[in-house]
Design a protein around this motif. Structure first.
Motif, PDB file in Angstrom:
ATOM      1  N   UNK A   1       4.699  -1.868   0.164  1.00  0.00           N
ATOM      2  CA  UNK A   1       3.592  -2.488   0.892  1.00  0.00           C
ATOM      3  C   UNK A   1       2.472  -2.856  -0.058  1.00  0.00           C
ATOM      4  N   UNK A   2       1.748  -3.921   0.283  1.00  0.00           N
ATOM      5  CA  UNK A   2       0.561  -4.305  -0.471  1.00  0.00           C
ATOM      6  C   UNK A   2      -0.669  -4.095   0.403  1.00  0.00           C
ATOM      7  N   UNK A   3      -1.768  -3.778  -0.233  1.00  0.00           N
ATOM      8  CA  UNK A   3      -3.040  -3.658   0.473  1.00  0.00           C
ATOM      9  C   UNK A   3      -3.570  -5.048   0.806  1.00  0.00           C
TER      10      UNK A   3
ATOM     11  N   UNK B   1     -19.580 -12.715   9.279  1.00  0.00           N
ATOM     12  CA  UNK B   1     -19.293 -12.324  10.666  1.00  0.00           C
ATOM     13  C   UNK B   1     -18.648 -10.943  10.638  1.00  0.00           C
ATOM     14  N   UNK B   2     -19.464  -9.901  10.760  1.00  0.00           N
ATOM     15  CA  UNK B   2     -18.931  -8.545  10.668  1.00  0.00           C
ATOM     16  C   UNK B   2     -18.429  -8.275   9.262  1.00  0.00           C
ATOM     17  N   UNK B   3     -17.163  -7.870   9.142  1.00  0.00           N
ATOM     18  CA  UNK B   3     -16.581  -7.580   7.835  1.00  0.00           C
ATOM     19  C   UNK B   3     -15.985  -8.824   7.185  1.00  0.00           C
TER      20      UNK B   3
ATOM     21  N   UNK C   1      -8.014 -10.665   1.507  1.00  0.00           N
ATOM     22  CA  UNK C   1      -8.033  -9.327   2.089  1.00  0.00           C
ATOM     23  C   UNK C   1      -9.180  -9.049   3.029  1.00  0.00           C
ATOM     24  N   UNK C   2      -9.919 -10.075   3.434  1.00  0.00           N
ATOM     25  CA  UNK C   2     -11.005  -9.930   4.410  1.00  0.00           C
ATOM     26  C   UNK C   2     -10.805 -11.007   5.467  1.00  0.00           C
ATOM     27  N   UNK C   3     -11.143 -10.731   6.729  1.00  0.00           N
ATOM     28  CA  UNK C   3     -10.863 -11.710   7.787  1.00  0.00           C
ATOM     29  C   UNK C   3     -11.710 -12.974   7.684  1.00  0.00           C
TER      30      UNK C   3
ATOM     31  N   UNK D   1      -3.002   0.669   6.918  1.00  0.00           N
ATOM     32  CA  UNK D   1      -3.634  -0.593   6.539  1.00  0.00           C
ATOM     33  C   UNK D   1      -4.969  -0.752   7.258  1.00  0.00           C
ATOM     34  N   UNK D   2      -5.034  -0.341   8.545  1.00  0.00           N
ATOM     35  CA  UNK D   2      -6.291  -0.431   9.289  1.00  0.00           C
ATOM     36  C   UNK D   2      -7.370   0.418   8.631  1.00  0.00           C
ATOM     37  N   UNK D   3      -6.985   1.619   8.158  1.00  0.00           N
ATOM     38  CA  UNK D   3      -7.948   2.485   7.480  1.00  0.00           C
ATOM     39  C   UNK D   3      -8.423   1.852   6.181  1.00  0.00           C
ATOM     40  N   UNK D   4      -7.531   1.251   5.415  1.00  0.00           N
ATOM     41  CA  UNK D   4      -7.921   0.608   4.164  1.00  0.00           C
ATOM     42  C   UNK D   4      -8.855  -0.567   4.410  1.00  0.00           C
ATOM     43  N   UNK D   5      -8.592  -1.345   5.480  1.00  0.00           N
ATOM     44  CA  UNK D   5      -9.398  -2.535   5.758  1.00  0.00           C
ATOM     45  C   UNK D   5     -10.783  -2.189   6.293  1.00  0.00           C
TER      46      UNK D   5
END
Length: 315
Positions: free
Chosen positions: A108-110, A301-303, A259-261, A33-37
């Protein structure tokens, strides 16, 4: 057009992950999940790899065969038609149907993805973004929520209660539509219809429509509150319904749904807004609509984004 070295590296990484998640013993979901994000191009490359039917068929034909008597969990991610046809989850337009003859499934979902699963008993669950559940056809009336958020629409059977296991807690339905969030050691349960029994036994808590329970951590005392039944699990219909919410709640809900912070700039007040935010469109389009309604601004703010009051602190 020739593929750049960077694009080639991303595609190679996507193939690497696609191979690994097919392994029965795969357990590196956090890393996946970290790689996808990390980059929107990663999810696009992963989807493209699985849409390559010739490659996917070769992957499946090379997958190890597990003896029927051996316990196994087959990890699963949204896939192209070749993978979906061979997997134990049949997917059509964001819906999935559990194959009762399959071994236990870890689904799992992305980030930002929503998926709905029909269970063999007639119950249904919707998964929010970055969510992982385990379903075993041998115990079709039990679901393990490993992380994330899920909305359960349960077919009640008093002789065979539906059970959700999450964060060390046991939730038993009594003819119910309810929402569960597992975020680290924190657990949140909210009931829209029917009733849920939290931790059946001498210290059980029975939750009725509009009741919410939040357990900040394992061993912590559950905190009870009220919410509008209409708002509970509304994300599953592509909307977020609010009645003067806390800024942190809005930030968490938007993060899971787009899906984005999204981070709250702070403040312990409430946002004076009662109504619905529509989740349709890109994250930028969702936030552009939400800002004026909530009386906040979203600053890149960043991503992701930081959410701040448009005119001073929340009241």
């Amino acid at each position: 057009m020739a593929m750049s070295a960077q694009d080639s590296d991303i595609q190679e990484a996507a193939r690497h992950w696609a191979i690994r998640v097919q392994q029965p013993a795969f357990g590196e979901w956090d890393g996946f999940i970290e790689w996808l994000e990390r980059d929107p191009a990663h999810l696009a490359a992963y989807d493209a790899v699985l849409d390559d039917e010739a490659w996917a068929e070769a992957l499946l034909s090379a997958a190890p065969v597990v003896a029927p008597e051996a316990p196994s969990v087959r990890s699963w991610w949204p896939a192209g038609s070749a993978v979906a046809a061979a997997a134990a989850i049949a997917v059509v337009g964001g819906w999935a149907v559990l194959d009762r003859d399959s071994p236990a499934q870890q689904i799992a979902t992305a980030p930002g993805e929503h998926r709905t699963i029909d269970l063999a008993d007639g119950s249904r669950l919707a998964l929010n973004g970055a969510t992982r559940v385990t379903i075993d056809p041998d115990t079709p009336r039990q679901v393990v929520l490993e992380q994330g958020e899920a909305r359960f629409d349960v077919r009640h059977d008093a002789s065979d209660p539906f059970v959700v296991l999450s964060g060390g807690a046991r939730l038993v339905d009594a003819g119910t539509v309810f929402n569960v969030v597992q975020d680290g050691d924190a657990l949140e349960v909210a009931v829209a219809e029917g009733a849920v029994i939290y931790q059946p036994g001498p210290d059980e808590v029975r939750l009725a429509p509009g009741d919410t329970l939040r357990r900040p951590g394992k061993g912590a005392k559950p905190l009870l509150a009220k919410a509008s039944p209409q708002a509970i699990g509304s994300w599953a219909t592509g909307e977020l319904y609010y009645d003067n919410p806390a800024p942190d709640q809005v930030a968490r809900d938007l993060t899971r749904s787009i899906g984005r912070p999204v981070r709250s700039a702070g403040g312990s007040g409430r946002i004076r807004f009662t109504g619905t935010l529509v989740l349709r469109g890109t994250p930028e389009e969702v936030l552009a609509r939400a800002g004026p309604l909530l009386g906040v601004t979203f600053v890149v703010d960043g991503e992701g984004w930081t959410m701040s009051p448009a005119h001073g602190p929340p009241r």
